[in-house]
Structure formats: structure tokens, C-alpha cells
Design a protein around this motif. Structure first.
Motif, PDB file in Angstrom:
ATOM      1  N   ALA A   1      14.004  13.523 -18.110  1.00 11.04           N
ATOM      2  CA  ALA A   1      13.066  13.931 -19.174  1.00 11.04           C
ATOM      3  C   ALA A   1      13.740  14.774 -20.262  1.00 11.04           C
ATOM      4  O   ALA A   1      13.367  15.929 -20.471  1.00 11.04           O
ATOM      5  CB  ALA A   1      11.877  14.667 -18.560  1.00 11.04           C
TER       6      ALA A   1
ATOM      7  N   ALA B   1      10.178  11.279  -8.372  1.00  8.70           N
ATOM      8  CA  ALA B   1      10.374   9.912  -8.876  1.00  8.70           C
ATOM      9  C   ALA B   1      10.683   9.898 -10.370  1.00  8.70           C
ATOM     10  O   ALA B   1      11.113   8.880 -10.904  1.00  8.70           O
ATOM     11  CB  ALA B   1       9.137   9.068  -8.570  1.00  8.70           C
ATOM     12  N   HIS B   2      10.502  11.037 -11.040  1.00  4.12           N
ATOM     13  CA  HIS B   2      10.739  11.025 -12.490  1.00  4.12           C
ATOM     14  C   HIS B   2      12.229  11.120 -12.815  1.00  4.12           C
ATOM     15  O   HIS B   2      13.068  11.418 -11.958  1.00  4.12           O
ATOM     16  CB  HIS B   2       9.974  12.162 -13.173  1.00  4.12           C
ATOM     17  CG  HIS B   2      10.294  13.539 -12.698  1.00  4.12           C
ATOM     18  ND1 HIS B   2      11.467  14.175 -13.002  1.00  4.12           N
ATOM     19  CD2 HIS B   2       9.581  14.420 -11.939  1.00  4.12           C
ATOM     20  CE1 HIS B   2      11.466  15.389 -12.477  1.00  4.12           C
ATOM     21  NE2 HIS B   2      10.341  15.558 -11.801  1.00  4.12           N
TER      22      HIS B   2
HETATM   23  P1  ATP Z   1      14.161   7.198 -15.371  1.00  8.34           P
HETATM   24  O1  ATP Z   1      14.384   5.835 -15.944  1.00  8.34           O
HETATM   25  O2  ATP Z   1      15.417   7.953 -15.111  1.00  8.34           O
HETATM   26  O3  ATP Z   1      13.197   7.211 -14.230  1.00  8.34           O
HETATM   27  P2  ATP Z   1      12.356   7.554 -17.507  1.00  8.34           P
HETATM   28  O4  ATP Z   1      12.993   7.000 -18.718  1.00  8.34           O
HETATM   29  O5  ATP Z   1      11.337   6.724 -16.789  1.00  8.34           O
HETATM   30  O6  ATP Z   1      13.463   8.051 -16.495  1.00  8.34           O
HETATM   31  P3  ATP Z   1      11.371  10.235 -17.362  1.00  8.34           P
HETATM   32  O7  ATP Z   1      12.558  11.077 -17.531  1.00  8.34           O
HETATM   33  O8  ATP Z   1      10.798  10.125 -16.001  1.00  8.34           O
HETATM   34  O9  ATP Z   1      11.692   8.837 -17.993  1.00  8.34           O
HETATM   35  O10 ATP Z   1      10.238  10.705 -18.371  1.00  8.34           O
HETATM   36  C1  ATP Z   1       9.159   9.871 -18.788  1.00  8.34           C
HETATM   37  C2  ATP Z   1       8.141  10.756 -19.490  1.00  8.34           C
HETATM   38  O11 ATP Z   1       7.488  11.588 -18.528  1.00  8.34           O
HETATM   39  C3  ATP Z   1       8.768  11.686 -20.507  1.00  8.34           C
HETATM   40  O12 ATP Z   1       7.912  11.841 -21.614  1.00  8.34           O
HETATM   41  C4  ATP Z   1       8.888  12.993 -19.757  1.00  8.34           C
HETATM   42  O13 ATP Z   1       8.845  14.130 -20.575  1.00  8.34           O
HETATM   43  C5  ATP Z   1       7.692  12.946 -18.810  1.00  8.34           C
HETATM   44  N1  ATP Z   1       8.022  13.629 -17.560  1.00  8.34           N
HETATM   45  C6  ATP Z   1       8.840  13.186 -16.586  1.00  8.34           C
HETATM   46  N2  ATP Z   1       8.914  14.073 -15.606  1.00  8.34           N
HETATM   47  C7  ATP Z   1       8.129  15.116 -15.950  1.00  8.34           C
HETATM   48  C8  ATP Z   1       7.804  16.372 -15.334  1.00  8.34           C
HETATM   49  N3  ATP Z   1       8.291  16.722 -14.132  1.00  8.34           N
HETATM   50  N4  ATP Z   1       6.967  17.198 -15.987  1.00  8.34           N
HETATM   51  C9  ATP Z   1       6.457  16.870 -17.172  1.00  8.34           C
HETATM   52  N5  ATP Z   1       6.722  15.704 -17.799  1.00  8.34           N
HETATM   53  C10 ATP Z   1       7.554  14.837 -17.204  1.00  8.34           C
END
Ligand code: ATP
Length: 361
Positions: A284, A280-281
């Protein structure tokens, strides 16, 4: 003779490529161990970086492979500095949902498959619910269709259709029943804002009609603001939660936060003919290349893919491989949780991947 499945792999942007490599290694270990299932990967280009280079986010060839595949695995897509002219991000993952009609976004939230306990309450160890986010309409129906009138006013429109809502609720009730097959009575919680919006009152009406057909399942209805509060105050009381696209987008990040963050949040976007499995992330960009991306969400999404393929094609070893991955992740995380200091964001992608493969056996 064994079952062979063709998987379209879209590693995408940023840490998407890192967690995808980790997941494919785990999938191979699990299918080898369970036997009788072979996954054949076809890796395809797509994403914001590709758009920056070529002006195309998802080439026709990638669409062709995705259409022909038995399932699609996606790493992550989008980069904050690569945008369309209207300021919105490049999101082929949304295009996939619309094009393949992947209306059910399944997002499990589990303390056992999470990191540190965020809430200071021992009941938080029992958090185990699934958020089903409608993924093709709601406020996201306006994606790419919003209007700005004379630089004075902007409009995005929420769309709720009877057909998609009925499909979504049928999927949700069936899923809730299957999840609790050998346990207590399932419960489905509808999250809406039916007290304010006509679209949401209609969503609730269609839900009520579906609920009548599934009287073996308990139901409750909660407004989205109250739900946000309850996710923090009593998350262990939820079982299966179903909601509109935008509410689901927000609530699923909140839910991921309850079990340690986005690195622990798997997801599947499921339709009647195709499905996309992805953490879901996002991509990053802040941690890309550091080797610290937590691969757990992606690995668990891979297990969801095996589960979906196994059920769809009646291959029990494929289901066994899914269970092997889930148990291995739980085992590794339980060990890590014993050392709380270790859980403060110190994830080495390769180390976690090797530990999960080791636990598979
Ligand atoms: P999107 O809008 O594309 O879902 P987002 O802007 O919500 O992306 P993410 O890329 O999910 O942001 O990242 C949000 C935070 O969580 C960042 O600080 C990122 O480093 C951290 N993060 C996301 N995924 C991981 C992961 N697999 N492992 C460690 N940290 C993560």
C-alpha cells in the motif's frame, strides 16, 4: 517450563513494517496474558526496497533464519516501481510459498472481524467463511517461467498436480471439520472452471475422490464466474471454499471487500513443515508513513500463527493467546461499528493497536 518459539519476521516493504510493529506488540501482550509461551523474534531483510538497493530480494541469511524458525511472520512485499526486466514485481512472498511447499493459503472472511457492512442486507452480518487457495501451482506455477515468442505471442501455463491437489483437499476437509466441531455439518465448496479447462476437470476429479472419503462433510461444486456472483449475492451461505491459485487470488480480494477491505483480510500459507502468516494486502505505497494503515489483518494473521503453533506443538496457552487476540479484535470492532462514520477508512494504526492490547487485558 514454558514453550519458546523462534519467529522469523520479514517486515518487508511499505506499510508491511508498520503493521508488523503493531502485530508484534499485540502478540507479546496476548502471550504474556495467556502465559507459558514466549515468542523470540528474528527480524530479517527482504523485499522490493532491498532489491532496489542491493539487487537481491531475499538474502541467503534471511532464508537461513526462515528455514530454522518455528514460524514466519511477513508484513507485505513488493513496490509497483521496482520490477524485474520482464515487467513482473519482486515477490519473495511467492518464493517462500514455492520453496517451503506452502500449498494451503488460508484466508478467513468474517463480518465480526471486519469493518463496515458493505452489502445492504442484514444477513451480511453472518458472513463467516474461509477461502483455501492452493498456493504453489495453478497459474502461478508459471511465475518467472512465462514465454514470449518473437514478440508475437505470450504464454503462461496452468499446472495442477495430483499430489498437491490431494494434499490441498485433505487439508481442506480436515480444516472444515475442525472449524465446525461443535456446530452444524460442515460444507466444502470447490471452485473451478471444469466445464472449459482440462486442468480444472482434473482438479475436480481429484476433489471428487477426496470428497468420497469425507462423507460426513457436504460438498458443492461451483464455476468460478458463478462463485464471484454468489460471493456478492449470498456470501453468508459459504463455509469453506477451496480453489486454484489464481482464482483464489482474485476471489480473496473480492471476499475482503465484502467485510470492509484489505485491512481486514488475514492469511496463512501453510505446508506440512513450515507456515508463513501475513495480511492478504500488499505494501500500500499510497498510504505509507501516514499512520493510517489498518493493522487488523496483520494482527489476526498473528493470531492464526499462535493457533498453528499451539496445535502443532500441543501448547494450550498458545491457543488461548490466539483466542484472546480474536476476541479483543471483535470487541474493538463491534464498538467502532456502532459509529458508522468512524468506519470510513479512518484507521490510526497506533490507536487500533492500543485498543486491541487494552481489550486483551
Ligand atoms: P498486492 O498486489 O501486493 O497484493 P495490491 O496492488 O493489491 O497489492 P494493496 O497494497 O493491497 O494493493 O492496496 C490496495 C488498496 O488497499 C490501496 O488503496 C491501499 O491503500 C489499501 N490498503 C491495503 N492494505 C491496507 C491497510 N492495511 N489499511 C488501509 N488500507 C489498505
Amino acid at each position: 517450563m514454558g514453550a519458546t518459539f523462534r519467529i522469523c519476521v520479514l517486515p518487508g516493504d511499505g506499510i508491511g513494517t508498520e503493521v508488523t510493529t503493531a502485530t508484534l506488540a499485540v502478540l507479546d501482550a496476548a502471550t504474556r496474558h495467556a502465559g507459558n509461551t514466549k515468542l523470540v523474534y528474528e527480524s530479517c531483510a527482504a523485499g522490493a526496497a532491498l532489491y532496489r538497493e542491493t539487487g537481491v530480494a531475499m538474502p541467503e541469511e534471511s532464508w537461513r533464519v526462515a528455514e530454522a524458525a518455528d514460524a514466519i511472520f511477513l508484513g507485505a512485499m513488493g513496490l509497483p516501481d521496482v520490477r524485474y526486466d520482464d515487467g513482473t514485481e519482486i515477490t519473495p512472498q511467492l518464493d517462500l510459498r514455492f520453496r517451503f511447499d506452502l500449498y494451503a493459503g488460508v484466508r478467513p472472511v468474517s463480518a465480526k472481524r471486519g469493518g463496515m457492512r458493505v452489502l445492504n442486507d442484514s444477513r451480511a452480518d453472518n458472513i463467516d467463511f474461509v477461502l483455501v487457495r492452493e498456493s504453489t501451482e495453478g497459474l502461478f506455477a508459471s511465475c518467472g517461467k512465462g514465454e514470449i515468442l518473437d514478440d508475437r505471442e505470450a504464454r503462461d501455463t496452468m499446472v495442477i498436480t495430483r499430489q498437491t491437489s490431494e494434499q490441498l483437499f485433505e487439508f481442506t476437509f480436515d480444516y472444515a471439520r475442525r472449524r465446525k466441531a461443535s456446530r452444524e455439518r460442515p460444507k466444502v465448496t470447490l471452485v473451478d472452471k471444469a466445464n472449459i479447462f482440462t486442468s480444472m476437470a482434473f482438479f475436480r476429479k481429484v476433489f471428487d475422490e477426496a470428497a468420497e472419503k469425507h462423507s460426513d462433510i457436504d460438498v458443492e461444486r461451483v464455476y468460478v464466474d458463478a462463485c464471484a456472483l454468489d460471493f456478492v449475492r449470498r456470501p453468508w451461505e459459504f463455509d469453506v471454499v477451496v480453489t486454484e491459485n489464481m482464482f483464489g487470488d482474485i476471489l480473496s480480494d473480492l471476499a475482503a471487500g465484502l467485510v470492509g477491505g484489505m485491512g481486514f483480510a488475514p492469511s496463512a500459507d501453510i505446508g506440512d513443515q513450515q507456515a508463513v502468516f501475513q495480511p492478504a494486502h500488499g505494501s500500500a505505497p499510497d498510504i505509507v508513513g501516514l499512520g493510517t494503515a489498518n493493522p487488523t489483518a496483520a494482527i489476526l494473521s498473528g493470531a492464526m500463527m499462535l493457533d498453528w503453533l499451539g496445535r502443532r506443538h500441543g501448547v494450550s496457552q498458545c491457543l488461548d493467546a490466539a483466542r484472546l487476540i480474536e476476541q479483543a479484535v471483535e470487541q474493538v470492532l463491534a464498538k467502532r461499528r456502532m459509529n458508522a462514520a468512524d468506519m470510513i477508512d479512518t484507521w490510526r494504526t497506533s490507536e487500533m493497536t492500543e485498543m486491541v492490547i487494552g481489550a486483551i487485558g
